[in-house]
Motif scaffolding. Sequence first.
Motif, short mmCIF file in Angstrom:
data_model
loop_
_atom_site.label_atom_id
_atom_site.label_comp_id
_atom_site.label_asym_id
_atom_site.label_seq_id
_atom_site.Cartn_x
_atom_site.Cartn_y
_atom_site.Cartn_z
N SER A 170 2.40 16.17 -9.25
CA SER A 170 2.60 16.40 -10.67
C SER A 170 1.39 15.89 -11.45
N ALA A 171 1.05 16.59 -12.52
CA ALA A 171 -0.08 16.16 -13.33
C ALA A 171 0.23 14.87 -14.06
N ILE A 172 1.48 14.68 -14.41
CA ILE A 172 1.89 13.49 -15.13
C ILE A 172 3.32 13.14 -14.73
N LEU A 173 3.69 11.90 -14.89
CA LEU A 173 5.02 11.47 -14.50
C LEU A 173 6.08 12.10 -15.40
N SER B 49 -3.87 7.71 -2.85
CA SER B 49 -4.36 7.58 -4.22
C SER B 49 -5.89 7.72 -4.27
N GLY B 50 -6.37 8.13 -5.45
CA GLY B 50 -7.79 8.33 -5.65
C GLY B 50 -8.47 7.12 -6.25
N PRO B 51 -9.76 7.26 -6.58
CA PRO B 51 -10.56 6.11 -7.03
C PRO B 51 -10.07 5.49 -8.33
N LEU B 52 -9.48 6.26 -9.24
CA LEU B 52 -9.05 5.68 -10.51
C LEU B 52 -7.89 4.70 -10.32
N ALA B 53 -7.03 4.98 -9.35
CA ALA B 53 -5.94 4.04 -9.06
C ALA B 53 -6.51 2.72 -8.55
N TYR B 54 -7.50 2.80 -7.67
CA TYR B 54 -8.12 1.59 -7.13
C TYR B 54 -8.93 0.87 -8.21
N LEU C 285 -4.03 7.97 -14.87
CA LEU C 285 -5.33 8.64 -14.91
C LEU C 285 -5.69 9.24 -13.56
N ASP C 286 -5.33 8.55 -12.48
CA ASP C 286 -5.61 9.05 -11.16
C ASP C 286 -4.83 10.35 -10.90
N GLY C 287 -3.57 10.38 -11.36
CA GLY C 287 -2.78 11.60 -11.21
C GLY C 287 -3.37 12.76 -11.99
N LEU C 288 -3.81 12.49 -13.22
CA LEU C 288 -4.41 13.54 -14.03
C LEU C 288 -5.70 14.06 -13.40
N ALA C 289 -6.52 13.13 -12.90
CA ALA C 289 -7.79 13.52 -12.29
C ALA C 289 -7.57 14.35 -11.04
N THR C 290 -6.62 13.94 -10.23
CA THR C 290 -6.34 14.66 -8.98
C THR C 290 -5.84 16.06 -9.26
N TYR C 291 -5.04 16.22 -10.30
CA TYR C 291 -4.43 17.52 -10.61
C TYR C 291 -5.43 18.48 -11.24
#
Length: 327
Positions: free
Chosen positions: A75-78, A269-274, A319-325
């Motif tokens: 999902s792009a956002i929760l 998870s991607g870099p923004l989560a870390y 932000l990580d979810g948005l970036a990934t999507y």
Amino acid sequence: MNAAKLQNNGEVVMFKTKDTGPVADAVKRHWVDTRLPAGLRPFARLARWERPIGWYLLMWPCLWSLALASNVAGSAILNIWYAVLMFIGAVAMRGAGCTYNDLVDKDIDDKVERTRSRPIPSGQVTSRQAKVFMVLQALVGFVVLLQFNTFTIILGISSLVIVAAYPFMKRITDWPQLVLGLAFSWGALMGWAAVFGSLSLTPVLLYCGGILWTIGYDTIYAHQDKEDDALVGVRSTARLFGEKTRQALVILYGATVLLFAGAFMLAGSGPLAYAGLALGAFHLLKQIRTLDIDDGDQCLELFKSNSTFGLILFVGLVLDGLATYYI
């Protein structure tokens, strides 16, 4: 002096409250004390409405888990509706938990300087009034819980065993903060369950990290009362760790970050989560470096600052979810 009537088992219960003034450690000149009708203020103080830090700390694990699960689900956002429900549930159940805790601890609170002005020991409300108010708040939480899937409902109800046990732990163990962590971090399981209707190792690692984080921040909080606690026989990790609190926090917060990193890794998870986790780790390190366990005011401020840690982690995951999507 205000009065309201509530029908209960065929009897009329008179809700007569007496506003004797704010609780000693509450926020001064808060809206609860300045804008609410005098008859409602003692109930608001029971629920700690003037101190939102409690429901912040209860809510963040829910939202972390929801955001992480949403990212895994693509999902792009929760789910905003789920997030709103978790906010309402956190406020309601934190209030119910505080009311329950005050009922159990009323004799202890009367002997501790910081807590003797709370609504029950100060006579603002009776124990019976507090019990009815606790049930009403719990009903709000139950209605919220019913909006989720069956697995999440059962999971949420299961947490009540831990919640019920917590106030008694300070009488029998040096680790009541561990039991608080089991209760306050339960949301790390709930968000994931709301999305997938099941659990996996990812939310379990998030939950374990939340437990250690809770032990850490509540140890800082408990240093405010360590002298009074020693006099009345209340046990805590603050008294257990004593002068080695800073070293204990290095272990607790360090393991927290590692467990969260493990959860992020399993979730892909991607870099923004870390990046959010790294900023959060820096925030925790700052707490450790500046802590003065003999400065009660500073301990309270450092405790409250853990909501900032929760927000940093949540923003990183969103932000990580948005970036990934989108990228």
